[in-house]
Design a protein around this motif. Sequence first.
Motif, PDB file in Angstrom:
ATOM      1  N   THR A   3      28.701   9.071 -25.381  1.00  0.00           N
ATOM      2  CA  THR A   3      27.911   9.709 -26.427  1.00  0.00           C
ATOM      3  C   THR A   3      26.712   8.850 -26.754  1.00  0.00           C
ATOM      4  N   TYR A  32      32.189  13.886 -26.300  1.00  0.00           N
ATOM      5  CA  TYR A  32      31.809  14.369 -27.626  1.00  0.00           C
ATOM      6  C   TYR A  32      32.357  13.452 -28.715  1.00  0.00           C
ATOM      7  N   CYS A  34      33.904  13.166 -32.402  1.00  0.00           N
ATOM      8  CA  CYS A  34      34.699  14.095 -33.192  1.00  0.00           C
ATOM      9  C   CYS A  34      35.035  13.536 -34.567  1.00  0.00           C
TER      10      CYS A  34
END
Length: 126
Positions: A3, A32, A34
């Motif tokens: 990321t 991703y 989260c």
Amino acid sequence: MTTTPNAKKVLIVDDDTRNIFALSLTLRSKGYACLSSTDAVKAIDMIQQDDSIGVVLMDMMMPEMDGYEALGRIRGNKQIQDIPVFAVTAQAMPGDREKCLEAGANAYISKPVNVDLLIDLLNTYL
């Protein structure tokens, strides 16, 4: 994939921590970032406080405030009304998809989650 510091986060809202764990693990493995909440009221506060949240994955069947009420509050709040919200639900009866979309969801995903479909949606909205 890693990321980037300014990558948009995915907020997972589900009253079942096992679902949060499984989705978080899957999404993190795909790069991703989260966040999670087991409570819709707290999730709405999180959305208002953190503008790096790019998409919300909202369980529709939760105690206290369900996903339908949460969607109504999100869509009725000028500060956060445009955030993409995906309805993630075990309800897969005829008409459930339409009900979620009419409530303000941008997309509908039934449980168990089809990861490829979810990733395609995330790539579209993030």
